[in-house]
Scaffold this motif. Structure first.
Motif, PDB file in Angstrom:
ATOM      1  N   ARG A 363       0.854  -1.187   0.000  1.00 24.88           N
ATOM      2  CA  ARG A 363       0.000   0.000   0.000  1.00 24.88           C
ATOM      3  C   ARG A 363       0.888   1.235   0.000  1.00 24.88           C
ATOM      4  O   ARG A 363       1.651   1.467   0.934  1.00 24.88           O
ATOM      5  N   GLN A 511     -13.144   4.808   5.657  1.00 26.32           N
ATOM      6  CA  GLN A 511     -11.727   4.469   5.776  1.00 26.32           C
ATOM      7  C   GLN A 511     -11.562   3.049   6.312  1.00 26.32           C
ATOM      8  O   GLN A 511     -10.676   2.305   5.876  1.00 26.32           O
ATOM      9  N   GLN A 512     -12.444   2.652   7.238  1.00 27.09           N
ATOM     10  CA  GLN A 512     -12.414   1.277   7.734  1.00 27.09           C
ATOM     11  C   GLN A 512     -12.705   0.287   6.608  1.00 27.09           C
ATOM     12  O   GLN A 512     -12.051  -0.755   6.469  1.00 27.09           O
ATOM     13  N   ASP A 515      -9.679   0.162   4.356  1.00 33.66           N
ATOM     14  CA  ASP A 515      -8.591  -0.622   4.975  1.00 33.66           C
ATOM     15  C   ASP A 515      -8.835  -2.108   4.769  1.00 33.66           C
ATOM     16  O   ASP A 515      -7.903  -2.871   4.481  1.00 33.66           O
ATOM     17  N   GLU A 519      -6.622  -4.925   1.955  1.00 35.48           N
ATOM     18  CA  GLU A 519      -5.910  -6.120   2.414  1.00 35.48           C
ATOM     19  C   GLU A 519      -5.622  -7.058   1.243  1.00 35.48           C
ATOM     20  O   GLU A 519      -6.523  -7.469   0.518  1.00 35.48           O
ATOM     21  N   HIS A 535      -2.357   4.180   7.503  1.00 30.37           N
ATOM     22  CA  HIS A 535      -2.244   2.718   7.460  1.00 30.37           C
ATOM     23  C   HIS A 535      -1.509   2.196   6.226  1.00 30.37           C
ATOM     24  O   HIS A 535      -1.580   1.012   5.928  1.00 30.37           O
ATOM     25  N   ASP A 537       1.817   1.229   3.796  1.00 29.18           N
ATOM     26  CA  ASP A 537       3.122   0.629   4.076  1.00 29.18           C
ATOM     27  C   ASP A 537       4.261   1.598   3.789  1.00 29.18           C
ATOM     28  O   ASP A 537       5.306   1.550   4.436  1.00 29.18           O
ATOM     29  N   THR A 552       8.496   5.752   5.644  1.00 30.20           N
ATOM     30  CA  THR A 552       7.355   5.894   6.541  1.00 30.20           C
ATOM     31  C   THR A 552       7.206   7.352   6.938  1.00 30.20           C
ATOM     32  O   THR A 552       8.074   8.192   6.659  1.00 30.20           O
TER      33      THR A 552
END
Length: 574
Positions: A363, A511-512, A515, A519, A535, A537, A552
């Motif tokens: 991501r 957003q949940q 997310d 995956e 969230h 990577d 990050t």
């Protein structure tokens, strides 16, 4: 133009032959009516025979009935051909247009293109469905009438024939002018339609800024310009028609004087003169009709030029002739030394020497100032555009080696300004997966937190959204776009500020859902608000078409001055 139209008529040869037979039949019957007139005068009126008059009248009425049947067949078959050919042209033209890349529509007004699909093809339908057959019928009548005139009386025929070349030369001279003016007129009408469509589409902005006088003035200017061009075309055609009538009917007048003299001297019967006069009027009328139709044909030629021009545009982006097949797509992307510049801005590179490797399932967030090249990167991945230099691969296969439909089927795009069509909610969501069941559609809407507001609408999932989804709010449109992406179940997600139009509560819920959706999928997120990329990577910082930093959030705060400045500006504002 006729050669081009023939390519569309060729598949319907049998109906075309039937139409031609009916056309020749009606033209022949029309000419035979002259003999009916001759019989009525010579056998009925001159001889004073009621029986002869009845026989002549019966013969005349038989011809009229036969001509009516032939006219029905001709009109039906020719009209069918016109409608069928235009439907084929529209269908193929639309199929061609949707293969053209977005860059074509950025450089050409959609209203002007719509005008070609509708107005120009309607003009062609009129020509194929009536004008061409009308012209052919009158040409046959002209030739047949001329032959019968020559057979019946050579001297009178020569008087009429003298006017033919005098008429033909103005016809050709004015015809060329009419064709050019017709093309200009259709271009002006297309401009009127394009401006009207654009201003009405954005009527809220027009009214919010009190722009009604400005758009009205500009529209009226376009209308007046189109009127002036049309007026010049009409003037040319009017001159042509008046000239033809003057020459032809003048010749008929001269012929009547000489023929009348011969009847009085006993060298010609009244029936023969009447029949000859009938043929002369038919020939003159057919020539005048051909003259008028010639103007219509010139207008149609202008329309055909515009349509052929549109069909001749080759898509810059095409599938390879022998595409490479990717069986199990993992979602690994690689961009190597990418250069790209927009044709409208050839002096500056939108992407310059860009290198980026993205692992399958990773991501990635793309951040940077406006104009850094983030959206351009999405366009290249979807092959809306191709880079000038460099290589983009999917699981090691160059994108140019993949079929466009197979490539794009691996992506789902959620744009910053969600695009919805003037259809029902269910149809809009099915763009993500045409074969999806109603249950799958509802599950996707639930995952995007859209199900609740959908069920509150008058017809639920069958509610119509209006043009560009105007009947719902911006946040609701965004949630439908996310539901469409969820339904597609892609290997690679492209999110362009996918939660920018949502309120705080909806953004948290969506957003949940995102997310969960991300995956196991490769995801690229264009983010202007850094709070929305917690969230991911890895964060990739772009500036002036290059990757200037990667890492990050904490790493970039210490390593990238540009990222640190963006973060400070946002957090300070917060």
């Amino acid at each position: 133009m006729l050669n081009w139209i023939w390519t569309w008529l060729r598949p319907y040869k049998l109906r075309l032959v039937g139409a031609l037979i009916a056309l020749i039949f009606t033209a022949g019957i029309t000419l035979a009516l002259g003999q009916g007139v001759r019989l009525m005068i010579d056998r009925g009126f001159v001889e004073g025979s009621v029986e002869g008059l009845q026989q002549a009248l019966f013969f005349f009425l038989t011809l009229v009935v036969a001509m009516s049947i032939g006219a029905y067949c001709r009109f039906y078959l020719v009209s069918w051909l016109g409608e069928r050919v235009v439907a084929d042209i529209r269908s193929q033209l639309y199929q061609h247009l949707i293969t053209l890349p977005p860059s074509f529509f950025e450089e050409n007004l959609s209203g002007e293109i719509q005008s070609r699909i509708t107005t120009d093809t309607t003009l062609l339908q009129s020509v194929i469905g009536s004008s061409v057959s009308f012209a052919l019928r009158n040409v046959l009548i002209f030739v047949g009438g001329l032959v019968l005139m020559l057979v019946s009386n050579l001297k009178l025929s020569l008087i009429v024939l003298f006017t033919v070349p005098v008429v033909i030369f103005p016809l050709l001279f004015f015809g060329r002018k009419v064709r050019k003016l017709s093309r200009d007129s259709q271009d002006k009408v297309a401009d009127v339609g394009a401006w009207a469509g654009e201003s009405l589409l954005h009527i809220r902005i027009v009214q919010a800024f009190n722009g009604e006088p400005h758009v009205t003035e500009r529209f009226n200017g376009s209308v007046e310009s189109a009127f002036q061009v049309a007026l010049r075309r009409i003037r040319q055609r009017a001159v042509l028609i008046a000239l033809v009538m003057l020459l032809v009917l003048g010749a008929v007048g001269g012929m009547l004087y000489i023929g009348g003299t011969d009847v009085l001297a006993g060298r010609l019967s009244g029936g023969d003169l009447a029949a000859f006069l009938f043929y002369a009027i038919v020939v003159a009328g057919s020539l005048a009709a051909v003259t008028e139709v010639y103007g219509e044909l010139q207008r149609a030629a202008g329309a055909a030029d515009r349509l052929r021009e549109l069909m001749a545009v080759d898509p810059e982006i095409q599938s390879p002739s022998q595409p490479h097949s990717v069986n199990e797509v993992q979602g690994r992307l690689s961009l190597q030394n990418i250069d790209f510049r927009y044709p409208s801005r050839p002096e500056s590179l939108a992407l310059s020497g860009l290198d980026l490797d993205i692992k399958a399932g990773e991501r990635i967030a793309l951040v940077g100032p406006s104009g850094a090249g983030k959206s351009t990167l999405f366009d290249l991945l979807l092959r809306f555009r191709d880079p000038e230099q460099g290589l983009i691969t999917l699981d090691g296969a160059p994108l140019k080696d993949l079929a466009l439909d197979e490539l794009r089927s691996q992506f789902a795009l959620v744009p910053q300004q969600p695009v919805l069509f003037s259809a029902s909610i269910r149809e809009n969501l099915r763009y993500g997966a045409p074969d999806a069941t109603d249950e799958e559609i509802e599950q996707a809407a639930i995952a995007a937190h859209a199900d609740e507001f959908i069920r509150q609408m008058p017809e639920g999932y069958d509610s119509l959204l209006g043009e560009q989804g105007v009947k719902i709010s911006g946040g609701q449109r965004q949630r439908l776009a996310i539901a469409r992406a969820i339904l597609r179940d892609p290997k690679i997600l492209l999110l362009d500020e996918a939660t920018s139009a949502l309120d705080a509560e909806s953004e948290y819920k969506v957003q949940q859902a995102l997310d969960q959706l991300m995956e196991g999928r490769t995801t690229l997120v264009i983010a202007h608000r850094l709070a929305t990329i917690a969230h991911v990577d890895r964060i990739v910082v772009m500036d002036q078409g290059k990757v200037v930093a990667s890492g990050t959030h904490d790493q970039l705060l210490s390593q990238s001055p540009l990222y640190r400045r963006l973060a400070e500006l946002q957090f300070r504002a917060a």
